[in-house]
Design a protein around this motif. Structure first.
Motif, PDB file in Angstrom:
ATOM      1  N   ASN A  63     -16.483 -14.471 -38.185  1.00  0.00           N
ATOM      2  CA  ASN A  63     -15.198 -13.761 -38.513  1.00  0.00           C
ATOM      3  C   ASN A  63     -14.375 -14.084 -37.313  1.00  0.00           C
ATOM      4  OD1 ASN A  63     -13.115 -12.057 -38.776  1.00  0.00           O
ATOM      5  ND2 ASN A  63     -14.230 -10.245 -39.565  1.00  0.00           N
ATOM      6  N   ASN A  64     -13.574 -15.157 -37.029  1.00  0.00           N
ATOM      7  CA  ASN A  64     -13.126 -15.545 -35.669  1.00  0.00           C
ATOM      8  C   ASN A  64     -11.680 -14.690 -35.524  1.00  0.00           C
ATOM      9  OD1 ASN A  64     -14.553 -17.635 -35.281  1.00  0.00           O
ATOM     10  ND2 ASN A  64     -13.310 -19.185 -36.301  1.00  0.00           N
ATOM     11  N   THR A  65     -11.348 -13.912 -36.632  1.00  0.00           N
ATOM     12  CA  THR A  65     -10.117 -13.224 -36.343  1.00  0.00           C
ATOM     13  C   THR A  65     -10.874 -11.935 -35.596  1.00  0.00           C
ATOM     14  OG1 THR A  65      -9.115 -13.835 -38.273  1.00  0.00           O
ATOM     15  CG2 THR A  65      -8.370 -11.638 -37.425  1.00  0.00           C
ATOM     16  N   GLN A  66     -11.828 -11.383 -36.110  1.00  0.00           N
ATOM     17  CA  GLN A  66     -12.289 -10.214 -35.153  1.00  0.00           C
ATOM     18  C   GLN A  66     -12.706 -10.612 -34.046  1.00  0.00           C
ATOM     19  OE1 GLN A  66     -12.618  -6.654 -36.200  1.00  0.00           O
ATOM     20  NE2 GLN A  66     -12.986  -6.846 -33.854  1.00  0.00           N
ATOM     21  N   ARG A  67     -13.337 -11.739 -33.768  1.00  0.00           N
ATOM     22  CA  ARG A  67     -13.648 -12.302 -32.189  1.00  0.00           C
ATOM     23  C   ARG A  67     -12.527 -12.382 -31.456  1.00  0.00           C
ATOM     24  NH1 ARG A  67     -17.425 -17.529 -31.638  1.00  0.00           N
ATOM     25  NH2 ARG A  67     -17.994 -16.689 -33.714  1.00  0.00           N
ATOM     26  N   ALA A  68     -11.398 -12.659 -32.147  1.00  0.00           N
ATOM     27  CA  ALA A  68     -10.105 -12.963 -31.374  1.00  0.00           C
ATOM     28  C   ALA A  68      -9.539 -11.406 -30.800  1.00  0.00           C
ATOM     29  CB  ALA A  68      -9.226 -13.529 -32.216  1.00  0.00           C
ATOM     30  N   LEU A  69      -9.700 -10.642 -31.842  1.00  0.00           N
ATOM     31  CA  LEU A  69      -9.123  -9.383 -31.471  1.00  0.00           C
ATOM     32  C   LEU A  69     -10.191  -8.520 -30.478  1.00  0.00           C
ATOM     33  CD1 LEU A  69      -8.366  -7.861 -34.900  1.00  0.00           C
ATOM     34  CD2 LEU A  69      -6.796  -8.673 -33.308  1.00  0.00           C
ATOM     35  N   ALA A  89      -9.411 -15.491 -18.523  1.00  0.00           N
ATOM     36  CA  ALA A  89     -10.460 -16.091 -19.174  1.00  0.00           C
ATOM     37  C   ALA A  89     -10.622 -15.644 -20.645  1.00  0.00           C
ATOM     38  CB  ALA A  89     -11.799 -15.698 -18.728  1.00  0.00           C
ATOM     39  N   ASN A  90     -10.327 -14.300 -20.938  1.00  0.00           N
ATOM     40  CA  ASN A  90     -10.426 -13.609 -22.193  1.00  0.00           C
ATOM     41  C   ASN A  90      -9.246 -13.843 -22.944  1.00  0.00           C
ATOM     42  OD1 ASN A  90     -12.820 -11.489 -22.458  1.00  0.00           O
ATOM     43  ND2 ASN A  90     -12.341 -11.619 -20.445  1.00  0.00           N
ATOM     44  N   TYR A  91      -8.143 -14.070 -22.421  1.00  0.00           N
ATOM     45  CA  TYR A  91      -6.783 -14.312 -23.237  1.00  0.00           C
ATOM     46  C   TYR A  91      -7.075 -15.934 -23.700  1.00  0.00           C
ATOM     47  CZ  TYR A  91      -4.111 -10.364 -22.185  1.00  0.00           C
ATOM     48  OH  TYR A  91      -3.291  -9.309 -22.130  1.00  0.00           O
ATOM     49  N   ASP A  92      -7.742 -16.626 -22.610  1.00  0.00           N
ATOM     50  CA  ASP A  92      -8.005 -18.060 -23.140  1.00  0.00           C
ATOM     51  C   ASP A  92      -8.905 -18.094 -24.342  1.00  0.00           C
ATOM     52  OD1 ASP A  92      -8.029 -21.102 -22.320  1.00  0.00           O
ATOM     53  OD2 ASP A  92     -10.049 -20.610 -22.454  1.00  0.00           O
ATOM     54  N   SER A  93      -9.728 -17.116 -24.399  1.00  0.00           N
ATOM     55  CA  SER A  93     -10.868 -17.274 -25.393  1.00  0.00           C
ATOM     56  C   SER A  93     -10.128 -16.553 -26.696  1.00  0.00           C
ATOM     57  CB  SER A  93     -12.218 -16.498 -25.028  1.00  0.00           C
ATOM     58  OG  SER A  93     -12.751 -16.976 -23.822  1.00  0.00           O
ATOM     59  N   THR A  94      -9.371 -15.764 -26.388  1.00  0.00           N
ATOM     60  CA  THR A  94      -8.557 -15.317 -27.663  1.00  0.00           C
ATOM     61  C   THR A  94      -7.928 -16.382 -28.194  1.00  0.00           C
ATOM     62  OG1 THR A  94      -8.049 -13.308 -26.447  1.00  0.00           O
ATOM     63  CG2 THR A  94      -6.670 -13.695 -27.997  1.00  0.00           C
ATOM     64  N   MET A  95      -7.191 -17.162 -27.639  1.00  0.00           N
ATOM     65  CA  MET A  95      -6.386 -18.249 -28.099  1.00  0.00           C
ATOM     66  C   MET A  95      -7.146 -19.204 -29.075  1.00  0.00           C
ATOM     67  SD  MET A  95      -3.444 -16.836 -27.503  1.00  0.00           S
ATOM     68  CE  MET A  95      -2.521 -18.516 -28.292  1.00  0.00           C
ATOM     69  N   SER A  96      -8.400 -19.345 -28.726  1.00  0.00           N
ATOM     70  CA  SER A  96      -9.302 -20.334 -29.255  1.00  0.00           C
ATOM     71  C   SER A  96      -9.607 -19.778 -30.612  1.00  0.00           C
ATOM     72  CB  SER A  96     -10.658 -20.252 -28.515  1.00  0.00           C
ATOM     73  OG  SER A  96     -10.536 -20.867 -27.175  1.00  0.00           O
ATOM     74  N   PHE A  97      -9.509 -18.570 -31.021  1.00  0.00           N
ATOM     75  CA  PHE A  97      -9.851 -17.873 -32.486  1.00  0.00           C
ATOM     76  C   PHE A  97      -8.715 -17.194 -33.080  1.00  0.00           C
ATOM     77  CE2 PHE A  97     -13.671 -17.889 -29.660  1.00  0.00           C
ATOM     78  CZ  PHE A  97     -14.577 -18.956 -30.423  1.00  0.00           C
ATOM     79  N   LEU A  98      -7.681 -17.083 -32.486  1.00  0.00           N
ATOM     80  CA  LEU A  98      -6.406 -16.142 -32.908  1.00  0.00           C
ATOM     81  C   LEU A  98      -5.627 -16.810 -33.908  1.00  0.00           C
ATOM     82  CD1 LEU A  98      -5.264 -13.284 -32.563  1.00  0.00           C
ATOM     83  CD2 LEU A  98      -3.506 -14.491 -31.086  1.00  0.00           C
ATOM     84  N   PRO A  99      -5.390 -16.529 -35.126  1.00  0.00           N
ATOM     85  CA  PRO A  99      -4.627 -17.461 -36.158  1.00  0.00           C
ATOM     86  C   PRO A  99      -3.381 -17.245 -35.923  1.00  0.00           C
ATOM     87  CG  PRO A  99      -5.914 -15.490 -37.206  1.00  0.00           C
ATOM     88  CD  PRO A  99      -6.230 -15.254 -35.750  1.00  0.00           C
TER      89      PRO A  99
END
Length: 603
Positions: A63-69, A89-99
């Motif tokens: 569930n990439n959306t949940q991971r992004a959230l 670091a966490n915003y960067d990871s967010t952008m990896s999975f955020l739709p």
């Protein structure tokens, strides 16, 4: 999924805890942990919220959306503290999975880019300070520390390999225990329960590393991630930690094939006075960029003040001195600290009364007036130079006389005076030419045009003849003589000089960043902004290994006119420039001089 206002949080937490124990909810554990984090945060227990978010991220396998959230919530927490390195670091990871259709996608992306620029500059300060501390050690101590670091790297690689093998073994064991009796049918949302999933090898990879592309440096999340140096914020001078930054993804990797080679580090340690000067310049640049990012992009005035004041403390005579005074004057004023604001205002007014910044303080409309005036005089000088190049010497002479009456205080007057002398050399006798050149050397003894005029005078004195007309070759010598040096090798930058207030500079930088990610993702390019003067800013992309690579980048940008859609037409100029010429350009601040040099040598 759960509304804390609908009932007591204790009841909800008990329900969520029971759900975690139920194997039927295995695929929803990431969402359950996220709900627990939400409750903890609302109850002001931030450490517990971060713990639950970490568990949510680890539980998210498909569930990439949940991971992004979950990454996003954690990033927001760090940002509010503020802890900008962890936030980045966490915003960067967010952008990896955020739709990409997420409602605040653009806002989050912008925040990530600002933080990436900030952390990059902070890491530059830490790295250069660490290298300078190594430089101050004895050769024996320096080599011992580097050897110890290499040992740590080797031990770390061994531990990672052991962990990787354990992960594979555990994943195989888990895969073997999944039977038809306990495996849901159909298209279950949990990756490992889906009978149509890809092979186990890819499954194990995804479980540990997430939805990363199988490419070089796949452990790094996207292109803009910054390796956060393991430095204790309370003790940034701790060399035992800061030296570890040398093993991160820095430019050091381009100088040696192996970070387990002592030369990998020695090549970058500033062991000469000249190297120390360059290192100090990098630190000063980074402090200025940090202060600007805090003020303009992150809206953190206090942090901005700290950065600018640290810059002035460490490098009292740095090239950003007056700009920093002005920034501090304005920032303290915004914070309603009148005493400190007046301190920096008075420094400008009393110590630098002739500066543009002092003029702006005394007359807020000065900046707009000077911008219009500079634009006019630069345009007039360019036209005059083109007249000279086309052989219209009489008009050049008249233009220079006109400039002397209209723009007598302009920084371009030495150039006008020299052009006027050259026009005299083309239209009058050699004595008149000699007198005109002599006037240039007397009137502008500290300007680079003096050297040009003096060289011409020496040629005249060697072949003095009252009836002679100065040779075309001799004039060509002067025409080609310039303070800028042309060479094809060395470090180059792409540079855009932009008029202040004539477009959205942040959007333009975003456009460049997106293009870099799409077209130059392996080039390790960095974008920075600095004030050239009160009317212009420089957006630079660095660094390129040699002129050819810089010109390749330049030609790509020229073919993508949409890059400049957020800047007003006619208010910016694009160049490539060597690092040596950049230093000269920034010091002189005469745009048209470099524009002419660029046109002659690069187009």
């Amino acid at each position: 999924m759960y509304d804390i206002s609908s009932g007591g949080s204790k009841v909800i937490k008990k329900q969520l805890a029971r759900m975690l124990k139920d194997d039927k909810n295995l695929e929803f554990q990431d969402q359950i942990y996220y709900a627990l984090a939400d409750i903890a945060q609302k109850e002001k227990d931030v450490p517990l919220a971060l713990t639950y978010l970490e568990k949510s991220i680890k539980a998210s396998t498909s569930n990439n959306t949940q991971r992004a959230l979950s990454y996003l919530r954690r990033a927001d927490i760090y940002f509010e503290r503020p802890d900008y390195k962890n936030a980045q670091a966490n915003y960067d990871s967010t952008m990896s999975f955020l739709p990409k259709d997420y409602v605040d996608y653009a806002v989050i992306e912008e925040k990530k880019k600002s933080l990436t620029a900030l952390v990059t500059n902070l890491n530059t300060i830490i790295l250069e300070d660490s290298l300078q501390r190594l430089a101050r050690m004895s050769e024996k101590d320096r080599n011992a520390m580097i050897d110890n670091l290499i040992t740590q790297i080797e031990e770390g690689e061994k531990a990672k390999e052991e962990a990787r093998l354990n992960d594979i073994a555990n994943a195989q064991l888990n895969n073997a225990t999944i039977t038809p009796e306990n495996t849901p049918t159909g298209s279950g949302s949990w990756y490992f329960y889906n009978p149509t999933t890809v092979s186990f090898g890819v499954g194990a990879f995804t479980k540990k590393w997430g939805g990363r592309k199988l490419e070089d440096n796949w452990r790094r999340s996207e292109k803009d991630q910054v390796v956060v140096n393991p430095i204790n914020d309370e003790d940034p001078a701790d060399l035992s930690d800061s030296v570890k930054t040398l093993s991160g993804g820095t430019s050091l990797a381009t100088k040696s094939k192996s970070k387990k080679d002592r030369n990998f580090y020695l090549a970058n340690i500033p062991l000469t006075p000249e190297a120390i000067v360059k290192s100090d310049a990098k630190i000063a640049d980074a402090y200025y960029n940090v202060g600007s990012i805090y003020k303009e992009q992150l809206l953190n005035n206090q942090k901005s003040i700290e950065a600018f004041e640290e810059l002035l403390k460490r490098f009292p005579e740095n090239k950003y001195k007056l700009t920093s005074y002005y920034q501090l004057y304005r920032t303290y004023l915004a914070m309603k600290d009148q005493s400190r604001s007046d301190y920096y205002k008075n420094k400008l007014l009393n110590d630098y009364p002739e500066s543009d910044f002092a003029a702006i303080i005394k007359n807020p409309g000065y900046a707009a007036d000077i911008a219009a005036s500079k634009s006019q005089v630069e345009k007039f000088y360019t036209e005059t130079y083109q007249l000279y190049a086309s052989g219209n010497y009489m008009q050049v002479y008249e233009n220079c006389k006109q400039a002397d009456s209209l723009y007598s205080k302009s920084k371009l007057m030495p150039q006008f005076s020299f052009l006027k002398a050259l026009a005299i050399g083309r239209t009058q006798d050699i004595n008149a030419f000699e007198n005109a050149l002599t006037q240039v050397t007397i009137k502008y003894p500290k300007d680079p045009v003096r050297e040009k005029a003096q060289e011409m005078l020496e040629l005249i004195r060697k072949q003095k003849d009252p009836d002679a007309v100065i040779s075309t070759d001799s004039v060509a010598v002067i025409k080609q003589k310039t303070k800028f040096v042309f060479k094809e090798d060395g470090e180059y930058y792409y540079m855009v000089v932009v008029e202040n207030g004539k477009g959205d500079l942040n959007k333009f930088k975003n456009n460049l960043s997106n293009m870099n990610a799409d077209v130059f993702s392996t080039a390790n390019l960095a974008i920075s902004t600095v004030f050239l003067d009160i009317t212009h800013q420089i957006v630079s992309v660095k660094a390129f290994d040699g002129m050819k690579k810089a010109m390749d980048y330049f030609n790509v940008t020229e073919s993508k006119k949409e890059l400049f859609s957020d800047l007003e037409k006619g208010t910016y100029k694009t160049f490539v420039i060597s690092s040596e010429n950049y230093a000269i350009f920034y010091k002189d601040k005469i745009i048209v001089d470099y524009e002419l040099f660029f046109t002659r040598n690069f187009k």
